[in-house]
Design a protein around this motif. Sequence first.
Motif, mmCIF file in Angstrom:
data_model
loop_
_atom_site.group_PDB
_atom_site.id
_atom_site.type_symbol
_atom_site.label_atom_id
_atom_site.label_comp_id
_atom_site.label_asym_id
_atom_site.label_seq_id
_atom_site.Cartn_x
_atom_site.Cartn_y
_atom_site.Cartn_z
ATOM 1 N N TYR A 1 0.826 -1.183 0.000
ATOM 2 C CA TYR A 1 0.000 0.000 0.000
ATOM 3 C C TYR A 1 0.873 1.250 0.000
ATOM 4 O O TYR A 1 0.654 2.144 -0.806
ATOM 5 N N GLY A 10 -2.731 10.527 -4.393
ATOM 6 C CA GLY A 10 -4.154 10.777 -4.561
ATOM 7 C C GLY A 10 -4.943 9.631 -5.174
ATOM 8 O O GLY A 10 -6.136 9.766 -5.432
ATOM 9 N N ALA A 11 -4.282 8.493 -5.446
ATOM 10 C CA ALA A 11 -4.989 7.354 -6.044
ATOM 11 C C ALA A 11 -5.981 6.756 -5.044
ATOM 12 O O ALA A 11 -5.718 6.711 -3.846
ATOM 13 N N LEU A 12 -7.112 6.318 -5.557
ATOM 14 C CA LEU A 12 -8.090 5.626 -4.724
ATOM 15 C C LEU A 12 -7.743 4.142 -4.685
ATOM 16 O O LEU A 12 -7.334 3.572 -5.695
ATOM 17 N N PHE A 13 -7.903 3.536 -3.537
ATOM 18 C CA PHE A 13 -7.605 2.120 -3.380
ATOM 19 C C PHE A 13 -8.881 1.333 -3.149
ATOM 20 O O PHE A 13 -9.736 1.742 -2.370
ATOM 21 N N PHE A 14 -8.984 0.207 -3.831
ATOM 22 C CA PHE A 14 -10.127 -0.686 -3.713
ATOM 23 C C PHE A 14 -9.596 -2.050 -3.296
ATOM 24 O O PHE A 14 -8.539 -2.467 -3.747
ATOM 25 N N ARG A 45 -5.993 3.962 3.566
ATOM 26 C CA ARG A 45 -7.351 4.452 3.305
ATOM 27 C C ARG A 45 -7.887 3.694 2.093
ATOM 28 O O ARG A 45 -7.307 3.771 1.021
ATOM 29 N N ALA A 47 -11.009 3.206 -0.487
ATOM 30 C CA ALA A 47 -12.198 3.905 -0.984
ATOM 31 C C ALA A 47 -13.425 3.003 -0.972
ATOM 32 O O ALA A 47 -14.529 3.446 -0.670
#
Length: 95
Positions: A1, A10-14, A45, A47
């Motif tokens: 991560y 700023g990337a969103l993580f799923f 974090r 998303a």
Amino acid sequence: YNVVAGRLKGALFFWVGLSSGSKLVIEGLGKFDKRRAEGDASAPRIAAAACICPGYNLETCFKPFQWPFSKICLASAKDVFVARNEEVLRRHDPQ
């Protein structure tokens, strides 16, 4: 991560867990939320997350959820299972 987050600011993580791997998602989300609540800004974090075909009892996992997650999960379950099957359920129990 941390490596990916460092390279993709700023990337969103799923996060997706399949079968028994979904346990990691549930436990991880709880641990990361607890760390953030205790002031740890380095906690991952996520998303959004999905548990696909979990191999255990989700009712047990969701019991410790706090607001707003408990309300969100309940509303989703009602929408997905109860509202869509209201006719069948009322035939079994009209009340």
